[in-house]
Design a protein around this motif. Structure first.
Motif, short mmCIF file in Angstrom:
data_model
loop_
_atom_site.label_atom_id
_atom_site.label_comp_id
_atom_site.label_asym_id
_atom_site.label_seq_id
_atom_site.Cartn_x
_atom_site.Cartn_y
_atom_site.Cartn_z
N ILE A 340 37.02 51.22 49.11
CA ILE A 340 36.51 52.46 49.69
C ILE A 340 35.44 53.05 48.79
O ILE A 340 35.58 53.06 47.57
CB ILE A 340 37.66 53.50 49.83
N SER A 369 39.50 51.19 32.75
CA SER A 369 40.79 50.99 33.39
C SER A 369 40.87 51.82 34.68
O SER A 369 40.45 52.97 34.71
CB SER A 369 41.87 51.44 32.41
N GLY A 370 41.39 51.18 35.73
CA GLY A 370 41.59 51.91 36.99
C GLY A 370 40.37 52.01 37.88
O GLY A 370 40.38 52.72 38.89
N GLY A 372 39.15 49.58 39.60
CA GLY A 372 39.28 48.68 40.75
C GLY A 372 38.90 47.24 40.43
O GLY A 372 38.59 46.47 41.34
N LYS A 373 39.02 46.84 39.17
CA LYS A 373 38.58 45.49 38.79
C LYS A 373 39.42 44.42 39.49
O LYS A 373 38.90 43.44 40.01
CB LYS A 373 38.64 45.32 37.26
N GLU A 374 40.74 44.66 39.51
CA GLU A 374 41.61 43.65 40.12
C GLU A 374 41.34 43.56 41.62
O GLU A 374 41.28 42.48 42.21
CB GLU A 374 43.08 44.02 39.87
N ARG A 375 41.14 44.70 42.23
CA ARG A 375 40.87 44.73 43.67
C ARG A 375 39.57 43.98 43.99
O ARG A 375 39.48 43.21 44.95
CB ARG A 375 40.76 46.18 44.13
N ASP A 438 42.82 39.17 33.70
CA ASP A 438 42.53 40.58 33.43
C ASP A 438 42.64 40.83 31.93
O ASP A 438 43.39 40.15 31.24
CB ASP A 438 43.56 41.43 34.20
N ARG A 557 42.84 54.81 39.92
CA ARG A 557 44.30 54.75 39.83
C ARG A 557 44.87 56.15 39.62
O ARG A 557 45.86 56.54 40.23
CB ARG A 557 44.74 53.82 38.70
N GLU A 560 44.63 58.15 42.79
CA GLU A 560 45.64 57.68 43.75
C GLU A 560 47.00 58.27 43.41
O GLU A 560 47.69 58.81 44.28
CB GLU A 560 45.68 56.14 43.70
N1 LIG Z 1 37.31 51.22 45.86
C1 LIG Z 1 38.63 51.34 46.04
N2 LIG Z 1 39.12 51.72 47.22
C2 LIG Z 1 40.45 51.93 47.37
N3 LIG Z 1 41.35 51.77 46.42
C3 LIG Z 1 40.92 51.37 45.23
C4 LIG Z 1 39.55 51.12 44.98
N4 LIG Z 1 39.41 50.71 43.71
C5 LIG Z 1 40.64 50.73 43.19
N5 LIG Z 1 41.55 51.12 44.09
C6 LIG Z 1 42.98 51.28 43.84
O1 LIG Z 1 43.09 51.88 42.55
C7 LIG Z 1 44.14 51.28 41.80
C8 LIG Z 1 43.60 50.67 40.52
O2 LIG Z 1 42.79 49.56 40.82
P1 LIG Z 1 42.82 48.21 39.98
O3 LIG Z 1 44.22 47.88 39.54
O4 LIG Z 1 42.07 47.19 40.73
O5 LIG Z 1 41.99 48.72 38.70
P2 LIG Z 1 41.66 47.94 37.34
O6 LIG Z 1 40.26 48.31 36.99
O7 LIG Z 1 41.97 46.49 37.51
O8 LIG Z 1 42.62 48.61 36.32
P3 LIG Z 1 43.12 48.03 34.85
O9 LIG Z 1 41.90 47.82 34.03
O10 LIG Z 1 43.97 49.14 34.33
O11 LIG Z 1 43.87 46.79 35.14
C9 LIG Z 1 44.79 50.26 42.73
O12 LIG Z 1 45.90 50.87 43.39
C10 LIG Z 1 43.71 49.94 43.74
O13 LIG Z 1 44.25 49.53 44.94
#
Ligand SMILES: Nc1ncnc2c1ncn2[C@@H]1O[C@H](COP(=O)(O)OP(=O)(O)OP(=O)(O)O)[C@@H](O)[C@H]1O
Length: 651
Positions: A340, A369-370, A372-375, A438, A557, A560
């Protein structure tokens, strides 16, 4: 054809060693320059395809000064320097090199880096061509469609905005002896731009009609420059009373100027931004790339001989519903495979994802962190031909040191005490699909060597095994660390860094794309509305507005979790108050520049929280937070209680 390389290096012995290595590998060295002046001469006469660039050179100019010019000329370059000072590394990184090799280096390091730099350069060209042709097609659509000048300009702005982040646009035309300001456009949201009439301009800036007439308002005095950030923008304000007024009125902080000459006419297109230091060579590159598009717009819409039939008043009012057909954008506006957001920064990242997903290229996702990298990693997998095979995630930071290798590569029965069964590693599980590593910056050096081997040989060796096994895995990695700094400090292998950093995608922090907060909030309201028994269905504008003032250190994160928590604590169906955690909200509300010094207790709390998040809330046993922090789990538990860390903060 052999690639021609120019070496810009003031130490002759180093330069000569480089020349020998490059020639042995089949490159043609077209010259060695000890200074920027000599380098510019050789560039003009020899037209090199690549430049290897030292930072400190003879004369008063550095390699970093030359790099800015190279970007303008479209010549790719790689730094070769002994300097690992953080400030210099940052300045060098800002010039967008294709690589950075720290002296002393091995011949192998140089070759790997050149291979990867060439690959990345080709990818960039491909990416730019794709973007270019897609935008050109869309511009042609706009111009073919019926519509007023303002509607066309609005559509054009929407297309260009993700590439050039502007808040205010100013177009003027100079014909011999006269310059006229023709168009002023203000961004109201990413979807809506408003043409401003002169009367509105006066009202909104507070300038008087007399001043407006006497000030030189039409042309910006550029003196040959195109980027006006920081000091340059302040100087521009000093030189022009009108710019001063305009920038005060609309809170503008930087500008990018494009000039287009057509016969006797010159058009000046000025993009202003409310952010400071936002424009770079990348944007001037984009302007050069879209020169034709600007000409088309000028010819076919803005200054077309056949004028719109619409009257002037209609032309200058809000452009809420343009009669032109909606374009099918390559990136859907609000939801790209569950991602999103609609901000220009996110759009840029999403376009990169579309480009790279179908290939087997390794991708490195960078971001706090947070963010959305994993997404994003998952989306890359879903958009690739591997989508029906496994997507395996490994959090390198959560793996205990002793288990990393067996987790990644598997082990044979009896390989170590406790290895009672033969076990398949994550790489074998991902065979045919993708693996997401990750927090790659946390991988210990020994495991880095093995990972490099998987990348080079495409095979793994189980712990305790005596044979290798071929695996076909696409590697996606992510980190929130500065990997170049890790390389410079010897904690991350340079050869691995270049192998992984083939296609970097940078994810913006939420505080840099606050315009996405409303969309994300509504998304989470819907998500948790469906999941929980909460009756909440909407949020008041005032509550939404407070979310946009927050600094979001934990990014999406954190947003959310806050929405989920607030929904649980809200009576009724509308959120009118946000349930901010009672932990020092002032620290989170502070902006980047004003970050306050944390107390030891706050630091300890943040650190424990971070580790708990990495371990997904696990405290005891292998891979738990107590093990990572190297303290007994009972001690950790009492600290958690004392510091008021609640389980819902950890999720
Ligand atoms: N653009 C987005 N739209 C909707 N939800 C998102 C988006 N980006 C991230 N999220 C949600 O935010 C949360 C954190 O995302 P994610 O785990 O991918 O972050 P990350 O960067 O991998 O964090 P970390 O570095 O701590 O592992 C998840 O619940 C994910 O579904």
């Amino acid at each position: 054809m052999k690639q021609k390389i120019l070496i810009v290096e003031d130490e002759f012995i180093v330069a000569n060693d480089l020349r020998i290595m490059l020639e042995k590998a089949g490159y043609k060295v077209c010259g060695i320059a000890p200074s920027v002046v000599k380098a510019l001469e050789l560039i003009a006469s020899k037209e090199p395809s690549w430049i290897l660039l030292d930072i400190f050179l003879q004369g008063d100019k550095t390699g970093i000064d030359l790099a800015a010019q190279l970007t303008g000329m479209g010549i790719p370059f790689i730094y070769i320097s002994a300097n690992t000072n953080q400030g210099i590394l940052e300045a060098a990184k800002a010039t967008l090199p294709y690589g950075f090799l720290v002296k002393p280096f091995r011949e192998k390091d140089l070759m790997v880096m050149l291979d990867i730099a060439r690959y990345r350069h080709e990818q960039n060209i491909k990416y730019n061509q794709n973007a270019d042709s897609s935008i050109h097609i869309q511009i042609e659509h706009i111009l073919e469609n019926e519509g007023t000048k303002s509607a066309k300009l609005q559509e054009f702005s929407k297309l260009l905005h993700p590439l050039i982040p502007f808040d205010f646009l100013w177009i003027s035309r100079t014909v011999p002896h006269t310059t006229t300001k023709d168009i002023t456009l203000l961004k109201e949201s990413n979807e809506s731009f408003r043409l401003i009439s002169n009367d509105e301009l006066l009202k909104e800036t507070g300038a008087s009609a007399r001043d407006f007439k006497t000030w030189n308002i039409a042309r910006i005095p550029t003196n040959g420059k195109s980027i006006f950030n920081g000091y340059d923008f302040r100087r521009l304000r000093m030189e022009s009373r009108w710019i001063q007024h305009l920038s005060d009125g609309y809170k503008l902080e930087s500008a990018l100027v494009a000039e287009i000459a057509k016969g006797e006419e010159t058009f000046q297109i000025v993009f202003f931004s409310r952010l400071s230091d936002v424009f770079s060579k990348v944007h001037t590159g984009i302007i050069n790339q879209f020169c034709k598009a600007f000409e088309l717009l000028i010819d076919k819409a803005l200054y077309a001989p056949k004028q719109d039939t619409t009257n002037k008043t209609a032309e200058t009012t809000a452009l809420a519903s343009p009669p032109v057909q909606k374009k099918i954008s390559p990136v859907p506006v609000n939801d790209f495979h569950g991602i999103i957001g609609n901000s220009p920064l996110l759009h840029n990242a999403l376009k990169k994802i579309e480009t790279v997903a179908p290939d087997d290229t390794s991708v490195l996702i960078l971001g706090e962190s947070g963010t959305g990298k994993e997404r994003i990693a998952h989306t890359i997998h879903k958009l690739s031909p591997r989508k029906n095979k496994s997507f395996i995630t490994v959090n390198c930071a959560a793996l205990p040191l002793t288990l990393i290798e067996s987790e990644l590569f598997g082990h044979e029965k009896g390989a170590f005490t406790g290895a009672n069964e033969k076990r398949m590693g994550k790489f074998e599980q991902a065979d045919g699909g993708s693996i997401f590593l990750d927090e790659i910056g946390e991988l210990p050096l020994e495991a880095q060597v093995k990972l490099l081997r998987v990348l080079q040989e495409k095979e793994i060796e189980r712990l305790g095994g005596n044979g290798t096994k071929k695996v076909d895995v696409r590697i996606i990695t992510a980190t929130n660390r500065n990997l170049e700094k890790e390389v410079a400090e010897g904690r991350f292998r340079l050869d691995l860094y270049y192998r992984l950093n083939v296609f970097p995608i940078e994810l913006p922090a939420l505080r840099h794309r606050k315009e996405d907060i409303p969309l994300l909030t509504l998304h989470f309201l819907e998500k948790y509305g469906k999941k929980s028994s909460a009756k909440v269905t909407s949020i008041s504008p005032a509550a939404l507005a407070t979310l946009q003032t927050f600094n979001w250190p934990g990014n999406i994160r954190e947003l959310e979790h806050l929405i989920e928590r607030t929904m649980l604590l809200t009576d009724g169906d509308v959120i009118t108050e946000i349930a901010y955690p009672d932990t020092n909200p002032a620290a989170a509300l502070a902006d980047d520049s004003g970050s306050k010094v944390k107390t030891m207790e706050e630091m300890e709390r943040d650190h424990i929280l971070h580790v708990l998040k990495l371990c997904k809330g696990k405290i005891f046993g292998a891979g738990g937070a107590a093990e990572m922090l190297n303290i007994p789990s009972t001690t950790l538990n009492s600290k958690i209680k004392k510091l008021g860390i609640k389980f819902e903060f950890v999720k």
